[in-house]
Design a protein around this motif. Structure first.
Motif, PDB file in Angstrom:
ATOM      1  N   SER A  81       0.831  -1.201   0.000  1.00  0.00           N
ATOM      2  CA  SER A  81       0.000   0.000   0.000  1.00  0.00           C
ATOM      3  C   SER A  81       0.868   1.254   0.000  1.00  0.00           C
ATOM      4  N   ASP A  85       0.972   4.025  -2.863  1.00  0.00           N
ATOM      5  CA  ASP A  85       0.751   5.445  -2.567  1.00  0.00           C
ATOM      6  C   ASP A  85       1.908   6.292  -3.087  1.00  0.00           C
ATOM      7  N   LEU A  88       1.661   6.500  -6.851  1.00  0.00           N
ATOM      8  CA  LEU A  88       0.587   7.421  -7.226  1.00  0.00           C
ATOM      9  C   LEU A  88       1.041   8.863  -7.041  1.00  0.00           C
ATOM     10  N   ARG A  92       1.222  11.531 -10.017  1.00  0.00           N
ATOM     11  CA  ARG A  92       0.533  12.835  -9.921  1.00  0.00           C
ATOM     12  C   ARG A  92       1.514  13.977 -10.145  1.00  0.00           C
ATOM     13  N   GLU A 146      -7.712  18.780 -10.339  1.00  0.00           N
ATOM     14  CA  GLU A 146      -8.267  17.425 -10.475  1.00  0.00           C
ATOM     15  C   GLU A 146      -7.148  16.388 -10.408  1.00  0.00           C
ATOM     16  N   ARG A 149      -6.203  15.714  -6.858  1.00  0.00           N
ATOM     17  CA  ARG A 149      -7.194  14.932  -6.106  1.00  0.00           C
ATOM     18  C   ARG A 149      -7.381  13.529  -6.662  1.00  0.00           C
ATOM     19  N   ALA A 150      -6.800  13.247  -7.811  1.00  0.00           N
ATOM     20  CA  ALA A 150      -7.057  11.976  -8.502  1.00  0.00           C
ATOM     21  C   ALA A 150      -6.524  10.784  -7.718  1.00  0.00           C
ATOM     22  N   GLU A 151      -7.276   9.729  -7.788  1.00  0.00           N
ATOM     23  CA  GLU A 151      -6.847   8.442  -7.242  1.00  0.00           C
ATOM     24  C   GLU A 151      -6.186   7.670  -8.376  1.00  0.00           C
ATOM     25  N   ALA A 152      -5.681   6.496  -8.071  1.00  0.00           N
ATOM     26  CA  ALA A 152      -4.986   5.696  -9.084  1.00  0.00           C
ATOM     27  C   ALA A 152      -5.889   5.415 -10.287  1.00  0.00           C
ATOM     28  N   THR A 154      -8.513   7.187 -11.332  1.00  0.00           N
ATOM     29  CA  THR A 154      -8.977   8.377 -12.047  1.00  0.00           C
ATOM     30  C   THR A 154      -7.843   9.269 -12.561  1.00  0.00           C
ATOM     31  N   LEU A 155      -6.603   8.928 -12.248  1.00  0.00           N
ATOM     32  CA  LEU A 155      -5.488   9.777 -12.656  1.00  0.00           C
ATOM     33  C   LEU A 155      -5.363   9.862 -14.171  1.00  0.00           C
TER      34      LEU A 155
END
Length: 180
Positions: A81, A85, A88, A92, A146, A149-152, A154-155
């Motif tokens: 995890s 993270d 990610l 980003r 955006e 704030r994006a997650e994996a 939605t990036l």
């Protein structure tokens, strides 16, 4: 020889003695059998206790193994995890950096064109064109938010949206260049 009179009391005494011995023998045999049953029951109880202890020990050992395996799996999951993270966050940052640098270049172009537009075009048309360019640049800036704030999952979509908005800004810049 013995006569029946003499033999009968001897016989009665002998049978009484034999009968007593038989009752004693039966009692002794019964006590012996009872003792054997008690010993067998005690041995069975001991064997059962031993089996329960072994089962409890092996169950306890197996439970400890399972607990240790769960701890290891949990630690691996935490590590995975944390790595995800970090990946990610890097993705980003890379995406934001690329879009941000492109936006900075485009904003310089917008500033240069704005001066030319204000000199060459009538005020209402120049205001409308500058407003359009500013709105498109603001849309790209929102895309940066955006991305933050994006997650994996939605990036990639946020990145495509930012690229699309940059293309729209480029098209608006090309149209503004044609007018000036």
């Amino acid at each position: 020889m013995m006569t029946a009179r003499r033999f009968l009391p001897v016989l009665i005494t002998a049978s009484a003695l034999v009968g007593c011995n038989s009752a004693r023998d039966e009692k002794a045999l019964a006590e012996h059998a009872q003792n054997e049953v008690k010993e067998e029951a005690a041995a069975a109880r001991n064997q059962l206790d031993s089996m329960e202890k072994k089962t409890a020990a092996s169950s306890g050992a197996r439970a400890n193994e399972v607990v240790e395996e769960l701890r290891e799996a949990k630690a691996e999951a935490r590590q995975a995890s944390a790595e995800a993270d970090a990946a990610l966050a890097r993705a980003r940052a890379d995406t934001r950096s690329a879009v941000e640098s492109t936006l900075r270049e485009r904003m310089k172009t917008v500033a240069e064109l704005q001066r030319k537009i204000e000199k060459k075009l009538p005020k209402p048309e120049a205001d409308r064109l500058v407003k359009d360019l500013t709105e498109r640049a603001t849309a790209v800036q929102e895309s940066l938010d955006e991305i933050d704030r994006a997650e994996a999952i939605t990036l990639e979509a946020a990145k495509r949206t930012a690229e699309q908005r940059l293309q729209e800004l480029d098209q608006a810049l090309d149209q503004a260049r044609e007018r000036v």
